[in-house]
Motif scaffolding. Structure first.
Motif, PDB file in Angstrom:
ATOM      1  N   GLU A  43     -17.912 -40.369   2.169  1.00 43.66           N
ATOM      2  CA  GLU A  43     -18.778 -41.039   3.135  1.00 43.66           C
ATOM      3  C   GLU A  43     -18.435 -40.582   4.547  1.00 43.66           C
ATOM      4  N   LYS A  44     -19.474 -40.402   5.361  1.00 40.87           N
ATOM      5  CA  LYS A  44     -19.250 -40.026   6.760  1.00 40.87           C
ATOM      6  C   LYS A  44     -18.779 -41.253   7.555  1.00 40.87           C
ATOM      7  N   SER A  45     -18.514 -41.014   8.838  1.00 43.73           N
ATOM      8  CA  SER A  45     -18.110 -42.076   9.771  1.00 43.73           C
ATOM      9  C   SER A  45     -16.743 -42.651   9.424  1.00 43.73           C
ATOM     10  N   HIS A  46     -15.840 -41.799   8.992  1.00 43.71           N
ATOM     11  CA  HIS A  46     -14.468 -42.216   8.728  1.00 43.71           C
ATOM     12  C   HIS A  46     -13.519 -41.217   9.368  1.00 43.71           C
ATOM     13  N   ASP A  47     -12.286 -41.664   9.579  1.00 45.76           N
ATOM     14  CA  ASP A  47     -11.223 -40.780  10.039  1.00 45.76           C
ATOM     15  C   ASP A  47     -10.222 -40.593   8.918  1.00 45.76           C
ATOM     16  N   SER A  71     -10.382 -42.486   3.876  1.00 43.49           N
ATOM     17  CA  SER A  71     -11.148 -43.643   3.393  1.00 43.49           C
ATOM     18  C   SER A  71     -12.583 -43.263   3.071  1.00 43.49           C
ATOM     19  N   GLY A  72     -12.840 -41.994   2.849  1.00 41.14           N
ATOM     20  CA  GLY A  72     -14.203 -41.550   2.566  1.00 41.14           C
ATOM     21  C   GLY A  72     -14.752 -42.049   1.255  1.00 41.14           C
ATOM     22  N   TYR A  73     -13.859 -42.509   0.361  1.00 37.62           N
ATOM     23  CA  TYR A  73     -14.308 -43.089  -0.911  1.00 37.62           C
ATOM     24  C   TYR A  73     -14.013 -44.587  -0.981  1.00 37.62           C
ATOM     25  N   LEU A  74     -13.892 -45.195   0.186  1.00 38.63           N
ATOM     26  CA  LEU A  74     -13.657 -46.635   0.209  1.00 38.63           C
ATOM     27  C   LEU A  74     -14.794 -47.392  -0.474  1.00 38.63           C
ATOM     28  N   PHE A  75     -16.010 -46.837  -0.392  1.00 36.48           N
ATOM     29  CA  PHE A  75     -17.152 -47.500  -1.030  1.00 36.48           C
ATOM     30  C   PHE A  75     -17.022 -47.499  -2.552  1.00 36.48           C
ATOM     31  N   LEU A  76     -16.162 -46.635  -3.099  1.00 36.90           N
ATOM     32  CA  LEU A  76     -15.882 -46.652  -4.543  1.00 36.90           C
ATOM     33  C   LEU A  76     -14.632 -47.456  -4.872  1.00 36.90           C
ATOM     34  N   GLY A  77     -13.902 -47.859  -3.827  1.00 39.31           N
ATOM     35  CA  GLY A  77     -12.698 -48.648  -4.054  1.00 39.31           C
ATOM     36  C   GLY A  77     -11.447 -47.824  -4.268  1.00 39.31           C
ATOM     37  N   VAL A  78     -11.494 -46.526  -3.932  1.00 37.58           N
ATOM     38  CA  VAL A  78     -10.306 -45.692  -4.106  1.00 37.58           C
ATOM     39  C   VAL A  78      -9.987 -44.960  -2.811  1.00 37.58           C
ATOM     40  N   LYS A  79      -8.729 -44.535  -2.703  1.00 36.57           N
ATOM     41  CA  LYS A  79      -8.262 -43.835  -1.506  1.00 36.57           C
ATOM     42  C   LYS A  79      -7.495 -42.588  -1.933  1.00 36.57           C
TER      43      LYS A  79
END
Length: 838
Positions: free
Chosen positions: A533-537, A557-565
């Motif tokens: 996901e965009k808009s992350h550092d 945190s680009g996969y935070l929407f999936l719940g994983v890091k």
């Protein structure tokens, strides 16, 4: 039926046809897996141009923009002679003014041409434009082909926009090369078509920039490029009174320069974060230097220069990078600022110290990020740049700022230094060269470097052309020119790019959107077939650079929407290339549960590497080797449990191959793991020369800790023994565990470590976040305080230690004659097999 309904109907029909075609393909190829079918879909669509498939995957706003781009925009009438002459400072040209006052515009045209041909041109700017090395035979061939181009009015608007100016560029280069009148006539034939048929908008258009590859003749970036082109042609004509140009053509050329300049001024109503605006302002500034006779020149120059200074101050990062976070983009911005500096000095503008400091830092950034041989790896919207590409840029940095480190890279390039000094300093170039000669070149005192604000960690064995090099990208992926590439890497072996991001190509190809900008086209971990996901550092967790080892750890945190890091750690074990001692990278990747979620469920995670074009050799143990002639890499999964290997092919931006810089069959590998987090990869990347892969043996070691208390998400411990070239290397990773852990016959309290043994003795050692390391119950190293990092090496009676802080250290080492601690002599006591350092 209105345009939007037609648009939706077209998109629906397209998808239905695509579904039918896909179904037919599945019948013809029943063995296709879902991955193969998806890649086939990507390849088929990626070959199309956006104008062939409008609407696919575009937002409603983008669709509206696309439609508005193709609506008819009312255009302005041609400017009368009387109106044009009122834009000039006629008091500076008395003979022109007299003719205008009398209403004798035919005479005014002739006198205008005479005025400019008597006035000295800015030779420095002509030198800049024509200084690029060209293939004269190819230039003439291009111009001859361009002479055959007819009936431009029957071409579509897209063709008219780009091709007309390409043809004019061919004619300009050819005419400057040999002065053949047919090329000048050809140039004015194309120019007059554009001037008369593609008039500027009557009012400020709603859509003036390129959207998803579509364009119109009056987007601001195109206008700025045309302005520079017309100014150059005007200078060529003004520099030689013998050139045959009729007064009407000459006046229309001057009118067009004014119209382009006026358009850019009208469009510059706000600050926007873009290379477009600085390019436009740079060309506006140039136009005021070469054509100060316009009444608004001073005001225009001030506006353009203030905008450029503002961009420099707002967009240049502390490490010298640019906030769009793309390597090629940053290089383009450096060149724009360099030209702006030249024009500002010619215009007599005051140059703030902040602008000079910013530009100097950008040249230093360029030197730091340069690949072996002064090429540049692709990151963000950038392709790969070949060895030697950055030489001119570093010459310019060395000359402009008398920079000793930039000079070290280029001091043997005498001919280039002379040529570029003329471009930078004009008539003052000899004095500048004399001053530059007194600058003593200085080799950078580092090899590996962290560009923290840009988000790049760069590991290199040396500054030599044949060095090994790895760049990891952990920075933000939010800027438009950044891509979904958190934790991606580029790797060079012995100076050759072997593993690179796929790069980028023209934005008007749909594959840019569905392939090049997506996570799947990068060298990172790809989760559930979805892009980060965009808009992350990204988050830098650790960076250590020592003479013998480099280490970086980062997560995102680009996969935070999936719940994983995802988390990546890289250890660079430096050897001696000349002596043939092992040098390689260990890369570990962990797909962990996010701290913000209690993720459960099934994940499909893939470890990706993309290779510059080559054939791959694959072993039953999933080892993957490239097969170039001179330099290669073998990729070794140290743990293949529950892991599948796939080899696929797709697009790659390459070094030139048969004249092209893009291929559609570059290989890439996927190591697929499925299940619940954590999902782990332990990889060894080993560079080697020639095609014969070295003998390497990897043996897993069991690892235990005193207290078997693990959150499932934390259980990422691992250890391996690596036998290569007569050395035994033992590596372990046990993050987040307190106390002493054991792996094979070794014990340590560190989170990461590597030992190098040869002839039963320790030769090198790296320890992270620990104080002790033992073998068979005997201490190898023991510190009285915990160290964040420790680098230790033993050779010919010398013990070298580097650590983050002073400490009392006990080391297993006999026959030691000298000890150095952080490059300083240190007192020590030799007692039996141990050395005690205070």
């Amino acid at each position: 039926m209105n345009q939007k309904k037609m648009f939706k109907l077209f998109s629906l029909v397209f998808f239905v046809l695509l579904f039918v075609v896909s179904s037919c393909n599945q019948k013809q190829e029943p063995d296709l897996s879902w991955e193969d079918a998806r890649l086939k879909f990507v390849r088929d669509i990626g070959r199309m141009n956006l104008s062939q498939i409008p609407g696919i995957a575009l937002s409603d706003e983008e669709k509206d923009d696309w439609l508005r781009m193709h609506e008819f925009i009312p255009t302005a009438d041609e400017m009368s002679d009387s109106t044009f002459f009122q834009t000039l400072k006629l008091e500076q040209m008395p003979t022109v003014n007299d003719a205008v006052v009398k209403g004798d515009f035919e005479t005014a045209r002739l006198e205008l041409k005479k005025y400019f041909q008597k006035k000295p041109v800015q030779q420095q700017l002509l030198d800049i434009f024509f200084s690029k090395k060209i293939d004269s035979v190819q230039v003439i061939e291009n111009a001859q082909q361009s002479l055959k181009e007819k009936n431009l009015g029957k071409k579509d608007r897209y063709y008219q926009t780009f091709t007309t100016w390409t043809l004019m560029h061919h004619f300009l280069q050819a005419y400057y090369l040999n002065g053949d009148q047919e090329y000048l006539d050809g140039w004015f034939r194309i120019f007059n078509f554009f001037y008369h048929e593609l008039r500027p908008p009557l009012q400020k258009p709603d859509v003036y920039v390129s959207v998803n590859g579509t364009t119109n003749p009056w987007n601001t970036l195109q206008v700025a490029s045309r302005l520079a082109h017309l100014i150059t042609m005007k200078q060529v004509i003004d520099d030689n009174s013998d050139i045959s140009v009729n007064s009407e053509n000459y006046l229309n050329l001057n009118k067009s320069i004014f119209e382009l300049q006026d358009f850019l001024i009208k469009m510059n109503r706000r600050f926007y974060n873009s290379n477009w605006q600085i390019h436009e302002m740079m060309e506006l500034l140039q136009s005021t230097v070469t054509f100060p006779e316009f009444k608004n020149s001073s005001r225009t120059a001030q506006m353009a220069w203030e905008s450029l200074v503002c961009h420099m101050e707002r967009e240049t990062l502390a490490d010298g990078g640019h906030n769009e976070l793309a390597t090629g983009y940053a290089l383009g911005v450096i060149n724009i600022y360099k030209h702006a500096l030249i024009y500002a000095r010619l215009a007599g503008m005051e140059v703030p110290e902040s602008f000079l400091t910013g530009l100097h830092s950008m040249y230093n950034w360029l030197a730091n990020i340069a690949g072996p041989g002064l090429g540049m790896p692709p990151a963000g919207d950038a392709g790969i740049y070949p060895p030697g590409y950055l030489i001119d840029n570093l010459i310019e940095g060395a000359l402009l700022f008398r920079d000793p480190e930039c000079k070290w890279f280029i001091e043997k390039e005498n001919d280039r230094i002379q040529r570029l000094a003329r471009n930078l300093f004009g008539n003052n170039f000899e004095a500048e060269l004399t001053a530059f000669a007194s600058v003593r070149a200085r080799k950078p005192n580092h090899t590996s470097v962290l560009l923290k604000e840009s988000g790049y960690g760069i590991m290199r064995s040396s500054w030599e052309t044949g060095s090994n090099y790895l760049m990891m990208d952990f920075g933000s992926n939010e800027p438009w020119h950044a891509q979904a590439d958190f934790l991606s890497i580029n790797v060079y072996a012995f100076g050759s790019p072997i593993i690179t991001n796929s790069g980028v190509v023209r934005y008007d190809t749909y594959r840019t959107r569905i392939w090049y900008k997506q996570t799947v086209s990068h060298n990172t971990v790809w989760v559930n077939g979805m892009s980060q996901e965009k808009s992350h550092d990204g988050e830098l967790e650790n960076w250590v650079a020592t003479p013998n080892f480099d280490f970086i750890s980062a997560s995102h945190s680009g996969y935070l929407f999936l719940g994983v890091k995802p988390q990546r750690k890289i250890l660079f074990v430096k050897g001696d290339i000349e002596a043939g001692t092992p040098e390689y990278w260990i890369i570990t990747d962990n797909v962990l549960r996010s701290n913000f979620t209690q993720t459960t469920g099934y994940f499909d995670a893939r470890w990706l590497l993309h290779f510059q074009p080559t054939e791959l050799e694959v072993t039953p143990d999933q080892w993957v080797s490239t097969t170039h002639e001179d330099a290669n890499i073998v990729v070794i999964p140290m743990d293949t449990a529950d892991q599948k290997l796939r080899i696929d092919k797709s697009w790659m931006r390459t070094l030139p191959v048969d004249g092209s810089t893009e291929v559609d069959d570059a290989p890439f590998m996927q190591l697929v793991k499925e299940g619940e987090p954590p999902l782990l990869w332990s990889m060894l990347l080993y560079p080697f020369k020639g095609k014969t892969r070295p003998e390497i043996v990897v043996t897993p070691l069991s690892i235990t800790v005193k207290q078997e208390v693990f959150q499932k998400n934390d259980d990422v411990r691992r250890a391996f023994q690596i036998s290569v070239q007569g050395e035994e290397h033992v590596w372990f990773e046990c993050p987040g565990q307190e106390g002493v852990h054991q792996f094979g016959t070794f014990r340590s309290d560190g989170t990461t470590g590597l030992l190098v043994f040869k002839n039963d003795g320790v030769k090198r050692l790296f320890l992270l976040n620990g104080s002790l390391l033992e073998k068979d119950g005997n201490s190898i190293v023991n510190s009285d305080t915990g160290l964040n990092w420790l680098d230790l090496s033993i050779s010919d009676g010398s013990l070298e230690i580097y650590a983050d802080k002073q400490s009392r250290i006990k080391v297993l080492a006999s026959g030691i004659k000298t000890v150095r601690f952080n490059d300083k002599a240190a007192p020590f006591i030799q007692s039996g097999e141990y050395v005690f350092i205070r």
